[in-house]
Motif scaffolding. Structure first.
Motif, short mmCIF file in Angstrom:
data_model
loop_
_atom_site.label_atom_id
_atom_site.label_comp_id
_atom_site.label_asym_id
_atom_site.label_seq_id
_atom_site.Cartn_x
_atom_site.Cartn_y
_atom_site.Cartn_z
N ASN A 79 56.18 11.96 21.06
CA ASN A 79 55.25 13.00 20.58
C ASN A 79 54.53 13.96 21.73
O ASN A 79 54.02 15.06 21.64
N ALA A 83 54.58 17.90 22.78
CA ALA A 83 53.44 18.45 22.51
C ALA A 83 53.37 19.27 24.03
O ALA A 83 52.88 20.41 24.13
N THR A 86 57.45 22.96 27.47
CA THR A 86 57.42 24.43 27.56
C THR A 86 58.76 24.99 27.68
O THR A 86 58.75 26.21 27.54
N ASP A 165 61.96 25.46 20.39
CA ASP A 165 61.23 26.13 19.12
C ASP A 165 61.48 25.58 17.88
O ASP A 165 60.78 25.85 16.88
N LYS A 168 59.80 21.43 18.35
CA LYS A 168 58.36 21.33 18.92
C LYS A 168 57.54 20.87 17.62
O LYS A 168 56.84 19.74 17.78
N ASP A 169 57.81 21.30 16.37
CA ASP A 169 57.03 20.66 15.26
C ASP A 169 57.78 19.82 14.41
O ASP A 169 56.98 19.47 13.41
N ILE A 170 58.68 19.22 14.99
CA ILE A 170 59.48 18.05 14.25
C ILE A 170 58.93 16.66 14.99
O ILE A 170 59.77 16.32 16.09
N HIS A 171 57.94 16.16 14.52
CA HIS A 171 57.40 15.15 15.29
C HIS A 171 58.19 13.60 14.96
O HIS A 171 58.46 13.52 13.87
N TRP A 184 64.59 11.57 13.85
CA TRP A 184 64.19 12.77 14.63
C TRP A 184 65.40 13.72 14.53
O TRP A 184 65.33 14.75 14.31
N ARG A 187 66.64 15.26 11.57
CA ARG A 187 65.42 16.35 10.91
C ARG A 187 65.65 17.65 11.71
O ARG A 187 65.66 18.75 11.33
#
Length: 253
Positions: A79, A83, A86, A165, A168-171, A184, A187
């Protein structure tokens, strides 16, 4: 297009160099390599720093970032890597695993022109001494969806390139110790399906995987967790039926 490669390390001095060398020699120029170390006390950090200096000296277009601090386990470290990433696509390349050839990322990039949500491929299994053993038993299908993993983890985590993109928000769920990567990947593929984005097979071996990883060492615990993951995504009845088929499949072979 930039690939973010994330390598999680802890006390990995014996296996890390081959991983780093395989990235350093990639002909594809747009690479961000994040090494997320869990405060190793051996020579891991020195190897990572030396690699960073080598990469900078080559002016090869690669960016190497090394971070070392205590973490709460491998999925917490992953994670942290997500974060910081890029790039356009992200892949997790474990310490001890490596890219098979100098043009591996070129091959992956060729399949990414129209921006599929996931790029995936085959895996070759090696022993701890670097000797080839066999292709991974579970092979990636020509057409993949989030439902495909009912049959098992058909794509190795290290051969699964996700659009950042989306990812990134699927931890990673840190309640898991060994099978958070399965959860993961499912998802990420579910998110791709919601956006009606394709998943594309690179149709090549895109990672060499060392058999003696943490999941292999803790096989029974890993299977228990994987069962929980599958029940969560596919339901208990479907999961029980699929596991009965797994048993039958073993005897058939």
């Amino acid at each position: 297009m930039t690939f973010s490669i994330i390598t999680i390390t802890f006390q990995a001095e014996a296996v890390l160099q081959c991983t780093l060398d395989s990235v350093l020699t990639q002909t594809y120029p747009h690479i961000e390599h994040l090494i997320v170390d869990g405060a190793s006390k051996d020579g891991t950090l020195a190897i990572a720093k030396n690699y960073q200096q080598q990469s900078d000296a080559q002016h090869n277009g690669h960016t190497v970032i090394v971070q070392s601090e205590p973490d709460k386990g491998i999925y917490d470290a992953m994670n942290k890597g997500l974060a910081k990433a890029t790039g356009d696509y992200v892949v997790f390349l474990n310490a001890g695993d490596w890219l098979p050839s100098t043009d591996t990322l070129e091959q992956v990039a060729e399949k990414a022109a129209d921006g599929p949500a996931v790029l995936y491929g085959d895996t070759a299994i090696y022993d701890g001494e670097g000797h080839y053993l066999y292709p991974r038993r579970l092979r990636p299908p020509k057409s993949l969806s989030w439902r495909s993993f009912r049959q098992g983890m058909l794509v190795c985590h290290q051969a699964f390139y996700a659009r950042l993109d989306i990812a990134k928000d699927i931890h990673y769920d840190t309640q898991y110790k060994y099978s958070g990567d399965v959860d993961w990947c499912i998802r990420v593929m579910k998110a791709a399906a919601q956006q009606k984005l394709p998943l594309r097979n690179v149709e090549a071996v895109i990672v060499n995987y060392t058999e003696e990883g943490a999941t292999t060492r803790h096989h029974r615990e890993s299977l228990r967790e994987r069962f929980q993951v599958m029940c969560h995504h596919y339901g208990r009845i479907t999961t029980l039926l699929m596991h009965l088929w797994f048993v039958v499949r073993t005897f058939i072979r």
